[in-house]
Design an enzyme around this catalytic site. Structure first.
Site, PDB file in Angstrom:
ATOM      1  N   ASP A  39     -13.024   2.312  13.035  1.00 20.35           N
ATOM      2  CA  ASP A  39     -11.582   2.544  13.075  1.00 20.35           C
ATOM      3  C   ASP A  39     -10.914   1.624  12.072  1.00 20.35           C
ATOM      4  OD1 ASP A  39      -9.726   4.078  15.329  1.00 20.35           O
ATOM      5  OD2 ASP A  39      -8.655   2.464  14.304  1.00 20.35           O
ATOM      6  N   ASP A  62     -12.031   1.510   6.610  1.00 20.46           N
ATOM      7  CA  ASP A  62     -11.096   2.481   6.050  1.00 20.46           C
ATOM      8  C   ASP A  62     -11.944   3.632   5.505  1.00 20.46           C
ATOM      9  OD1 ASP A  62      -9.384   3.985   4.464  1.00 20.46           O
ATOM     10  OD2 ASP A  62      -8.561   2.273   3.368  1.00 20.46           O
ATOM     11  N   TYR A 153      -2.038  18.844   5.993  1.00 17.88           N
ATOM     12  CA  TYR A 153      -3.048  18.811   7.053  1.00 17.88           C
ATOM     13  C   TYR A 153      -3.890  20.094   7.062  1.00 17.88           C
ATOM     14  CZ  TYR A 153      -4.826  18.111  11.855  1.00 17.88           C
ATOM     15  OH  TYR A 153      -5.617  17.952  12.971  1.00 17.88           O
ATOM     16  N   LYS A 157      -7.896  20.245   6.390  1.00 21.98           N
ATOM     17  CA  LYS A 157      -8.814  20.730   7.418  1.00 21.98           C
ATOM     18  C   LYS A 157      -9.572  21.980   6.954  1.00 21.98           C
ATOM     19  CE  LYS A 157      -8.279  17.695  10.720  1.00 21.98           C
ATOM     20  NZ  LYS A 157      -9.392  16.762  11.015  1.00 21.98           N
TER      21      LYS A 157
END
Length: 245
Positions: A39, A62, A153, A157
């Site tokens: 994370d 990252d 987004y 995706k």
């Protein structure tokens, strides 16, 4: 299910400090895997790993950084001797109508989702080379049907689907399976930021008439990571309650 499908496996999950990533890490661990939770927030990763317990490791990384991903993989290999499962889940949203969306917000979302997944697939494949393994990329129904206000987004995706299929074809002969999961409307901190009206409007389009839970996505990831899916690669599995049929 109560059986342990993943005994002895070593797994990495990105974006595992909360939401779907944390649910995936928990479920992999419940089925016997040792799990590294990556994370951007190091404290969140450590707290989540401590909550899971033994054989869970919190790692700050990252996902857009080539060196961070390489260092994280090296740390897991040093700790456990290898990696058998890698889940590319890390993500962010910066929603806005296209005419109002900044280039920085477009680049950020593409970078975290698509560059991050590409770096993860490449690193995982390098570690798994000669041994085999399972890579699972978390896409979205937004990448299939598109959502207004999410041109960044949806593009990212959709790109993950192409990445999954191309890399699956490259890696199949090395015994490395690459698959994708497309969640629909899932109750997470990300969707909690939606307005009540927007959430209800989206939920009304779902044939099963409810939003999903993170654990329902995690169960599909466990299947793809296990030998139950030994002849499955390049697949994109929708977990959306029938939305987008």
């Amino acid at each position: 299910m109560t059986g342990r499908l993943l005994d002895g496996r070593r797994a990495v999950v990105t974006g595992a400090g909360q939401g779907i990533g944390l649910a995936i890490a928990r479920e992999l661990h419940r089925h016997g895997a040792r799990v590294a939770l990556l994370d951007l927030d190091s404290e969140r990763a450590s707290v989540a790993a401590a909550e899971i317990g033994d054989d869970a490791l919190g790692v700050a990384a990252d996902v857009t950084s080539e060196s961070d991903i390489a260092d994280a993989a090296a740390a897991v290999v040093a700790e456990w001797g290898g990696i058998d499962i890698w889940v590319n889940n890390a993500g962010v949203t910066r929603d806005a109508a296209m005419r109002k969306m900044s280039v920085d917000d477009f680049d950020l979302v593409i970078g975290v989702h698509l560059r991050g997944s590409w770096l993860g697939v490449r690193q995982a494949a390098a570690v798994m080379y000669g041994h085999g393994g399972s890579i699972i990329n978390i896409s979205s129904m937004s990448g299939k049907i598109g959502n207004p206000g999410q041109t960044n987004y949806s593009a990212a995706k959709a790109g993950i689907v192409g990445l999954t299929k191309a890399s699956a074809k490259e890696q199949a002969r090395h015994g490395i399976r690459v698959n994708a999961v497309q969640p629909g409307l899932i109750r997470t901190p990300m969707t909690a930021a939606m307005s009540t009206e927007a959430f209800a409007a989206t939920e009304s389009t779902i044939p099963m008439q409810r939003a999903g839970e993170p654990e329902e996505v995690a169960g599909v990831v466990v299947f793809l990571a296990s030998e139950l899916a030994s002849y499955v690669t390049g697949a994109v599995i929708e977990v959306g309650g029938g939305r987008g049929m």
